[in-house]
Enzyme design. Structure first.
Site, PDB file in Angstrom:
ATOM      1  CG  HIS A   1       9.855   0.426  -7.168  1.00 57.34           C
ATOM      2  ND1 HIS A   1      10.607   1.341  -7.731  1.00 57.34           N
ATOM      3  CD2 HIS A   1       8.559   0.473  -7.507  1.00 57.34           C
ATOM      4  CE1 HIS A   1       9.834   2.290  -8.441  1.00 57.34           C
ATOM      5  NE2 HIS A   1       8.662   1.799  -8.410  1.00 57.34           N
TER       6      HIS A   1
ATOM      7  CD  GLU B   1       4.537  -0.676  -6.412  1.00 63.91           C
ATOM      8  OE1 GLU B   1       3.937  -0.084  -7.376  1.00 63.91           O
ATOM      9  OE2 GLU B   1       5.457   0.201  -5.995  1.00 63.91           O
ATOM     10  CG  HIS B   2       6.317  -1.879 -11.225  1.00 62.70           C
ATOM     11  ND1 HIS B   2       6.181  -0.975 -12.161  1.00 62.70           N
ATOM     12  CD2 HIS B   2       6.585  -0.954 -10.126  1.00 62.70           C
ATOM     13  CE1 HIS B   2       6.259   0.229 -11.951  1.00 62.70           C
ATOM     14  NE2 HIS B   2       6.455   0.397 -10.489  1.00 62.70           N
TER      15      HIS B   2
ATOM     16  CD  GLU C   1       8.454   4.255 -10.713  1.00 60.69           C
ATOM     17  OE1 GLU C   1       8.045   4.893  -9.674  1.00 60.69           O
ATOM     18  OE2 GLU C   1       8.169   3.180 -10.723  1.00 60.69           O
TER      19      GLU C   1
END
Length: 1036
Positions: free
Chosen positions: A104, A107-108, A205
């Protein structure tokens, strides 16, 4: 973006005249792209790729071309379809073995700059340099996918170049890892005396994600049912584990997982395949050699006996009964999803077991009265290598856990014994037929999501798309063995030892404990730091802030120009006829692929004020309580057999020229196959004329489900609730929107669900029916093929004559009603022929906007914030300038302040059709600081510190939304609902083109930050001592 949910259906489907209408000939849809793709030959070499398979898929109007890359083994699937909204995605199998959230965070971080495009944050910058119809990236449990779509060929090449460079050649700078993942930083980065705290976009998040109790439950369910490999961890990252991730680990994960040998490329649409292959080969794949993969997910060893687990979660302050907040589910591990026919069969079986009031588990669990709704992740989940099925209840008492488990077992036994009614199986197969015919505006995105999991584990994606052959085989199995489905239930549910019972109950100290664990983790990190480490952290914090504040040169990025935007929009031909005397019906001939889409809008002007708050509930239950001679089960069966769904929703439609004027009403929507149009219209006649409001027990069930769904939705949509609340006192329509859709409605439904005697509410439904379900103030619309229109006219005429009118004239509750005809004629709407639609709008000449500041205290560790400003309606020339300004403020100021510096997952500015300018943030660790950032954003806008390039980029971004594709089913809806002609939309388009620097600074001064009365504020989030001490805030 972290994605965690079960696999959805292929194309989720939620949803005689006075002046004879003249229908125009519609050109048959071209299959040019499909035919072109059929020319490829197996074994053909194209730009480093070899064609492996060419397969027509007629049920989806496409041709599938499978290829592989010769040097790297990268897999490629092209779906050629005559659709101008073309899509690309690249997908990597990402299999983490811990909960640090490495896929994750990666991905960012890959989207923060690459070798060819080294500027910071090219992904967000491309949102403003493109006409993309979709751009995003998602991390699932075992793959990461990067999709985009656009209708512009040049734009496709630009975005493809950026996506390829980002995924295969990212910079992965340490400062970007700090910003996007996690970091230790002083609370005030410029003051080393302030305490060190955890910051980071993904960190916040995921803190926000796990405020959702449904998500907590679903995550634990997967972790505990599949405990032996990658599914035992949190791919998005556990906030308590994310601070263990290092920059080196991130770079290593990229090296092993983001390689062409571990990649799957997907393209869709009518652009030439050769161009895609050439660009992908030359810009990326030619620079790699084949790599032996080590990312495969092994099969989960099966258990020899069932297991049980219990977990805790945060309290639900909006729960209807505090003593009944326990959730329990029983889950079964199913076969590998790459067995496409078995997966198809089990997905259908799941629907038969749980979907609708005729399903066995609905009858046994929902109607038991033990709980409020099914447990999270109910049904078939095909997102993991081996699928699973889960069923249970939420909102139960802790003592009823055993009872629910026994009910599940008993229901399985009954299904094995009795099987399923033929009509229910036919209804399900009918639903699949509708799903394959219904065309969405983003079909490519639907398809890439549908095949992602199966393809990720080396299943055949083309086989998955061949719905027709799957259905034929399914029918054959049923015909040869009438007990085919019962045997599957026995095999996979009764005789399956890999069975998990998971229960969850709230702990009042849950968030306190989470905070305590985070504090301990922080102390552990801080205590291990030397003075030199602390100095370095301080300096890194300053460096990061300097980077974030520095003007970014994005000239290396490709960009479209404003001149690339189409100067004019395509116009939609509409015919307005009059049915049953004087009721306007809008006919929109479209290539709907054998589907008919019907809508009716009925005014709420005469409805008494005391009934207004329960209109959403009325809408929710109207099609679920029975009608005519049909009880609610029979009605549900007929809706499934004859339609693709019938929905009823309240609508508040703002006027295009007056802020204090709006239309209020209810929209009735349905769709069906052409052959079922008479049956669908008969169902509507029965719902209008003879709805049943006697089923008290079933009404209670529906009330509890509705209240539970509203409560569950707050953590995902908190910013929308904040914006609705903040705009409540700014316009009359805002007040009604809050009543229908905001926190006011959540509270109303909580109160109703808590009532021991629900009869008083049930008795109000026939009263609403009396005012609403008639032809007094109604208009209708039909979208269908031209050939079907004469039949549609006849059926709508019959429907309207059957429904009839009120026996006595009812006066509007609010006296100020304005009749407003839709534009017509050569000057107003040249593409609309026939009669006019006359809308009856409510206006409030005495309305005075005022400021209201509301803080909803909820047990969340993050905030959702909305600040709203009253500006101008759609037709005012300033509206276009404010629309561009909102995008400009988001891209050039708020994104940096709220996300990069503040660590919130999202934030920005937007302008609604109704003229409400909203500043918002989402999953935000800050509150007062964010409100200060909103103020700084307004000052920045007024200062005019933006360039012509910035303005042009904002225009591109706005036009990507304005020109987003519209499905045939939705064409003409702006005219039908809002009275907007294509000429009005073209005029607005020209106003957008004409926006310049002077206009932007002018509207900033004119509307933003000018006075309290035109501002509203709302925050959903944890207790806040500063707000609590400020008497201007209302604390809820």
């Amino acid at each position: 973006m972290w994605r965690f949910s079960g696999r959805r259906g292929l194309c989720a489907v939620q949803r005689l005249s006075c002046g004879r209408v003249h229908h125009r000939v519609w050109r048959e849809k071209s299959d040019q792209a499909c035919e072109r793709a059929l020319q490829y030959k197996v074994g053909e070499k194209i730009h480093g790729f070899t064609v492996n398979q060419v397969t027509p898929v007629p049920e989806l109007f496409l041709t599938a071309v499978k290829l592989s890359h010769d040097n790297t083994g990268a897999r490629y699937l092209h779906l050629a379809r005559e659709d101008k909204n073309n899509l690309f995605s690249v997908q990597f199998r990402t299999t983490p073995m811990d909960s640090t959230g490495v896929p994750h965070v990666l991905e960012h971080t890959v989207l923060c700059g690459s070798q060819k495009y080294p500027c910071r944050d090219p992904f967000f910058k491309m949102l403003n340099r493109s006409l993309s119809t979709f751009m995003n990236a998602m991390t699932a449990s075992d793959y990461t996918i990067y999709p985009f779509s656009t209708q512009n060929p040049k734009d496709f090449q630009n975005l493809l170049s950026v996506y390829l460079d980002a995924t295969f050649f990212p910079c992965l700078r340490e400062l970007d890892f700090w910003q996007e993942g996690w970091r230790l930083e002083h609370e005030n980065p410029r003051d080393p005396q302030t305490p060190l705290i955890f910051k980071g976009v993904v960190f916040n998040e995921m803190k926000g994600a796990f405020t959702d109790n449904e998500r907590i439950f679903s995550q634990h369910l997967q972790n505990k049912l599949l405990p032996d490999h990658t599914y035992s961890v949190v791919s998005g990252g556990d906030p308590l584990c994310i601070p263990e991730l290092t920059w080196e680990q991130l770079k290593q994960f990229h090296a092993t997982h983001y390689h062409p040998s571990n990649a799957r490329f997907f393209t869709y649409g009518n652009f030439q395949l050769e161009g895609h292959l050439k660009q992908i080969h030359e810009e990326a794949l030619s620079k790699f050699q084949r790599l032996e993969q080590s990312t495969a997910v092994p099969a989960q060893p099966h258990w020899d006996k069932p297991r049980e687990f219990h977990i805790t979660c945060g309290p639900d302050s909006l729960a209807t009964e505090t003593a009944k907040q326990t959730t329990v589910s029983v889950s079964f591990l199913l076969p590998d999803i790459t067995d496409t026919f078995e997966a198809f069969t089990l997905s259908l079986l799941s629907s038969l077991l749980i979907a609708g009031p005729n399903s066995p588990f609905y009858k046994a669990l929902i109607e038991s009265g033990l709980g409020t709704d099914f447990s999270p992740d109910v049904g078939y989940n095909g997102y993991t290598r081996e699928a699973y099925f889960s069923v249970g209840l939420q909102g139960i008492a802790e003592k009823d856990v055993k009872t629910v488990r026994e009910l599940v077992d008993r229901t399985i036994e009954e299904v094995i014994e009795k099987g399923f009614e033929d009509d229910r199986i036919e209804a399900l197969l009918h639903k699949i037929e509708i799903q394959t015919k219904h065309q969405s505006a983003s079909f490519g995105l639907t398809l890439t999501s549908y095949i992602a999991s199966c393809w990720n584990h080396d299943g055949d994606p083309v086989e998955l798309l061949q719905i027709g052959s799957q259905l034929t085989r399914f029918r054959k199995c049923l015909k040869e063995n009438p007990k085919f489905l019962q045997e599957k239930v026995e095999q996979y549910f009764k005789n399956n030892q890999h069975k998990l019972t998971l229960s969850m109950k709230p702990d009042d100290k849950y968030y306190e404990k989470q905070t305590q664990m985070e504090t301990e983790k922080l102390e552990q990190k801080v205590n291990s730091l030397s003075p030199a480490d602390k100095q370095q952290i301080y300096e890194k914090g300053l460096e990061l802030q300097t980077q974030q504040s520095k003007h970014q040169d994005a000239s290396c990025l490709p960009a479209l120009k404003v001149s690339d935007i189409e100067p004019s929009m395509p116009f939609t031909k509409l015919d307005i006829g009059l049915a049953a005397g004087d009721i306007p019906v809008q006919y929109c001939p479209q290539p709907t692929n054998g589907m008919v889409y019907f809508r009716a809008f009925s005014s709420l002007n005469t409805l008494p004020e005391d009934l207004r708050p329960i209109v959403p509930l009325f809408c929710s239950v109207l099609t679920k309580l029975g009608c005519g001679i049909l009880n609610y089960r029979e009605q549900a069966q007929q809706i499934e057999l004859k339609t693709g769904g019938m929905s009823v929703t309240p609508h508040v439609l703002p006027d295009d020229s007056q802020l204090d004027t709006y239309e209020q009403g209810v929209l009735f929507s349905s769709l069906c196959l052409e052959r079922n149009l008479p049956d669908m219209m008969h169902l509507w006649s029965e719902i209008f004329n003879n709805p049943c409001f006697e089923e008290e027990e079933h009404f209670k069930v529906l009330v509890k489900m509705t209240a539970q769904e509203l409560s569950n939705g707050i953590s995902d949509s908190g910013h929308l609730y904040a914006a609705l609340r903040a705009s409540k006192t700014l316009t009359p329509s805002g007040d009604l929107q809050e009543t229908f859709s905001g926190m006011d409605q959540v509270k109303v439904m909580k109160r109703i669900a808590e009532m021991t005697d629900i009869k008083p509410i049930l008795r109000k439904l026939p009263r609403i029916k009396k005012y609403l379900l008639n032809c007094d103030n109604m208009r209708c619309s039909v979208n269908a093929t031209p050939q079907q229109m004469p039949q549609a006219e006849k059926e709508v005429e019959n429907f309207l004559r059957n429904v009839g009118r009120s026996k006595k004239e009812r006066k509007p509750v609010r006296p100020h009603i304005v009749e407003k005809p839709t534009p017509s004629g050569p000057s107003g709407a040249a593409h609309v022929s026939g009669s006019q639609i006359v809308r009856k709008l409510v206006t409030d000449p005495t309305f005075k906007p005022c400021q209201m500041k509301t803080h909803f205290v909820l047990p969340f560790p993050v905030n959702y914030i909305g600040e709203c400003v009253r500006t101008v309606p759609y037709a005012d020339p300033d509206h276009a300038s404010l629309k561009i300004l909102a995008r400009l403020m988001t891209a050039k100021f708020l994104h940096t302040e709220i996300r990069e510096k503040g660590g919130a997952y999202g934030g920005g500015a937007k302008l609604t059709h109704s003229g409400i300018f909203t500043l918002y943030s989402y999953r935000d660790p800050n509150s007062i600081e964010t409100l200060q950032s909103f103020g700084k954003a307004v000052d920045w806008a007024k200062s005019g510190k933006f360039t012509q390039q910035d303005i042009d980029e904002a225009k591109l971004s706005v036009f990507s939304t304005v020109d987003s594709p519209v499905a045939p089913s939705d064409k003409g809806m702006d005219h039908f609902l809002y009275g907007l002609s294509d000429e009005m939309k073209q005029a607005y388009r020209e106003q957008l083109f004409a926006v310049n620097h002077d206009k932007l600074t002018s509207v900033s001064h004119k509307y933003l930050g000018i006075g309290k009365s035109t501002h509203g504020l709302a925050i959903l989030g944890p207790e806040n001592s500063k707000i609590a001490k400020d008497p201007s805030w209302i604390i809820k």
